[in-house]
Design a protein around this motif. Structure first.
Motif, PDB file in Angstrom:
ATOM      1  N   GLY A   5       0.819  -1.205   0.000  1.00 10.88           N
ATOM      2  CA  GLY A   5       0.000   0.000   0.000  1.00 10.88           C
ATOM      3  C   GLY A   5       0.849   1.249   0.000  1.00 10.88           C
ATOM      4  O   GLY A   5       2.059   1.212  -0.252  1.00 10.88           O
ATOM      5  N   PRO A   6       0.232   2.370   0.319  1.00 15.99           N
ATOM      6  CA  PRO A   6       0.942   3.642   0.351  1.00 15.99           C
ATOM      7  C   PRO A   6       2.044   3.647   1.397  1.00 15.99           C
ATOM      8  O   PRO A   6       1.987   2.912   2.383  1.00 15.99           O
ATOM      9  CB  PRO A   6      -0.143   4.659   0.707  1.00 15.99           C
ATOM     10  N   ARG A   7       3.032   4.500   1.195  1.00 22.06           N
ATOM     11  CA  ARG A   7       4.175   4.582   2.099  1.00 22.06           C
ATOM     12  C   ARG A   7       4.416   6.045   2.459  1.00 22.06           C
ATOM     13  O   ARG A   7       4.268   6.938   1.632  1.00 22.06           O
ATOM     14  CB  ARG A   7       5.396   4.010   1.409  1.00 22.06           C
ATOM     15  N   GLN A  22       2.184  13.718  11.504  1.00 22.66           N
ATOM     16  CA  GLN A  22       2.207  13.050  10.197  1.00 22.66           C
ATOM     17  C   GLN A  22       1.686  11.619  10.300  1.00 22.66           C
ATOM     18  O   GLN A  22       0.929  11.161   9.434  1.00 22.66           O
ATOM     19  CB  GLN A  22       3.623  13.057   9.639  1.00 22.66           C
ATOM     20  N   LEU A  23       2.088  10.912  11.344  1.00 22.61           N
ATOM     21  CA  LEU A  23       1.618   9.541  11.540  1.00 22.61           C
ATOM     22  C   LEU A  23       0.115   9.496  11.769  1.00 22.61           C
ATOM     23  O   LEU A  23      -0.575   8.621  11.236  1.00 22.61           O
ATOM     24  CB  LEU A  23       2.337   8.884  12.727  1.00 22.61           C
ATOM     25  N   HIS A  29      -0.239   1.140   8.991  1.00 27.73           N
ATOM     26  CA  HIS A  29      -0.397  -0.241   9.461  1.00 27.73           C
ATOM     27  C   HIS A  29       0.916  -0.715  10.089  1.00 27.73           C
ATOM     28  O   HIS A  29       0.904  -1.566  10.968  1.00 27.73           O
ATOM     29  CB  HIS A  29      -0.754  -1.174   8.299  1.00 27.73           C
ATOM     30  N   TYR A  30       2.027  -0.180   9.601  1.00 29.18           N
ATOM     31  CA  TYR A  30       3.360  -0.579  10.056  1.00 29.18           C
ATOM     32  C   TYR A  30       4.217   0.664  10.275  1.00 29.18           C
ATOM     33  O   TYR A  30       4.073   1.649   9.559  1.00 29.18           O
ATOM     34  CB  TYR A  30       4.065  -1.445   9.000  1.00 29.18           C
TER      35      TYR A  30
END
Length: 85
Positions: A5-7, A22-23, A29-30
């Protein structure tokens, strides 16, 4: 090859609260970061009563992950930490 997915890449030299903002917006998810940064993030999230609801896994690298630090991080985030040092 796996589809992911997106990073989001965050500069760990930013203040912890900026990283948390930002988080929180990204809702990962990780998280993959240094143990010292992860501990600071966990403490900051706890102080601000923020939970990353989609988080399922943490991974540390680049520094020793001491058992007490691992325990504190897992308590703050509520998910397991895998160390790759």
């Amino acid at each position: 090859v796996a589809v992911t997915g997106p990073r989001l890449t965050i500069d760990v030299s930013q203040p912890v609260n900026a990283q948390i903002d930002q988080l929180t917006e990204f809702d990962p998810h990780y998280i993959h970061t240094y143990p010292s940064n992860l501990l600071a993030l966990g403490m900051g999230l706890h102080e601000r009563s923020i939970e990353l609801k989609s988080l399922v896994h943490l991974r540390t690298f680049g520094e020793m992950l001491e058992p007490l630090t691992k325990q504190r991080i897992e308590t703050y985030f509520g998910v397991p930490v895998w160390d790759t040092y």
